[in-house]
Design an enzyme around this catalytic site. Sequence first.
Site, PDB file in Angstrom:
ATOM      1  N   LYS A 113      -8.196  -6.130   2.143  1.00  0.00           N
ATOM      2  CA  LYS A 113      -8.005  -5.194   3.261  1.00  0.00           C
ATOM      3  C   LYS A 113      -8.607  -5.722   4.565  1.00  0.00           C
ATOM      4  O   LYS A 113      -8.181  -5.341   5.650  1.00  0.00           O
ATOM      5  CB  LYS A 113      -8.603  -3.823   2.932  1.00  0.00           C
ATOM      6  CG  LYS A 113      -7.766  -3.065   1.917  1.00  0.00           C
ATOM      7  CD  LYS A 113      -8.100  -1.584   1.940  1.00  0.00           C
ATOM      8  CE  LYS A 113      -7.152  -0.828   1.011  1.00  0.00           C
ATOM      9  NZ  LYS A 113      -7.429   0.592   0.941  1.00  0.00           N
ATOM     10  N   LYS A 194       1.289  -5.991  -6.070  1.00  0.00           N
ATOM     11  CA  LYS A 194       1.335  -4.645  -6.661  1.00  0.00           C
ATOM     12  C   LYS A 194       2.043  -3.677  -5.709  1.00  0.00           C
ATOM     13  O   LYS A 194       2.000  -3.852  -4.482  1.00  0.00           O
ATOM     14  CB  LYS A 194      -0.075  -4.161  -7.017  1.00  0.00           C
ATOM     15  CG  LYS A 194      -0.895  -3.777  -5.851  1.00  0.00           C
ATOM     16  CD  LYS A 194      -2.071  -2.884  -6.184  1.00  0.00           C
ATOM     17  CE  LYS A 194      -2.591  -2.393  -4.851  1.00  0.00           C
ATOM     18  NZ  LYS A 194      -3.690  -1.568  -4.759  1.00  0.00           N
ATOM     19  N   LYS A 197       0.981   1.923  -1.366  1.00  0.00           N
ATOM     20  CA  LYS A 197       1.357   2.835  -0.297  1.00  0.00           C
ATOM     21  C   LYS A 197       1.074   2.237   1.073  1.00  0.00           C
ATOM     22  O   LYS A 197       1.598   2.691   2.074  1.00  0.00           O
ATOM     23  CB  LYS A 197       0.709   4.222  -0.443  1.00  0.00           C
ATOM     24  CG  LYS A 197      -0.782   4.285  -0.793  1.00  0.00           C
ATOM     25  CD  LYS A 197      -1.273   5.738  -0.806  1.00  0.00           C
ATOM     26  CE  LYS A 197      -2.208   6.093  -1.926  1.00  0.00           C
ATOM     27  NZ  LYS A 197      -3.555   5.481  -1.894  1.00  0.00           N
TER      28      LYS A 197
END
Length: 331
Positions: A113, A194, A197
């Site tokens: 992230k 993966k 969202k």
Amino acid sequence: MTRRRVFSGIQPSGQITLGNYLGALKQFVHLQEEADAYYCVVDLHAITVPQDPKLLRERILDLASLYIAVGLDPHKSTLFVQSDVSEHSELGWILQCNAHMGELSRMTQYKEKAEGKEHVSVGLFTYPALMAADILLYQTNFVPVGEDQKQHLELTRDIAERFNNRFGETFVLPEVLMMEQGARIMSLDDPTKKMSKSNPNPQSRIEMLDTPDAIRKKLSRAVTDSDREVRFDPVNKPAVSNLLVIYSLSADKSIQTLESEYQGRGYGEFKKDLAEVLVETLTPIQERYTQIRNSGEIQDLLKQGADRARQVAAATMERVKRQVGLGGTTL
Ligand code: TYM
């Protein structure tokens, strides 16, 4: 014998995906029958990256409504919002003081992230200590999650063990619960990533509230592998294997059965049928969702959930403060 305690949470940071459903939410629903289950909308985790306040408010209620729409029963499970129980932040701080910079730096979710970002919040770095607080506050035995959270669970156990050794037995050491299949549902456009969202490409995922048309389109464009054979082989055929896992879990049929049903029939038919299975699975969930979201009852239910959660959380917090030597007048 007291029932085993289960805790898990999902971030209200985007549209909930089929990956969240098959890896986590489906397990939540089964577990509420046998365990004392706590399911949280983890809004404090969502603000580790920038969020629009108005949208965040809506997404919290959207996610809570989805919890109920997929089958969580507020009379069986305790459903609540993380920031409504201030003990999460309080224990989060204490656990930050018992977590090490080195172990937090090794977290792959943080590295992914933070990569390429000019500004990264301190909260994104200390995120796993707050997650440990969520779990440890409830003296949790089992935590149902997808595979991407396994490392955070290991860290939670390490922090709990360290704390217990230093201050005396305080926390139960939680165990991770993962689906045998479904713990890692992959993207439709790239089976090495993966399903997420936060992926900027919405074609990469099925969202729980996707219309039938969107589901059919996304499935027809989903990547497959080079030959025409519907066979489960995650190493050589990762894209088709991922679709087989999704099909198997959604239709409740074994992968073997599906392989023989589609023998010699090619990918086109397989993907078309899978789209219909997903439409059939998601349509009733979406109908319940709309009803709950528009009923005006969700906030009351969340308030009751937070009141129940707070009782357990406050008892743990009182003990933690005593063990650590905190407090002037209250202890
Ligand atoms: P989050 O919001 O990213 O995801 C929610 C849950 O969905 C699982 N998941 C998947 N499972 C299978 N395949 C996928 N492609 C997939 N994508 C997501 C996640 O593993 C997770 O179980 N840190 C957590 C939220 C959290 C939490 C907690 C979880 C905060 N505190 C305490 C458990 C206990 C997160 O970001 O999940």
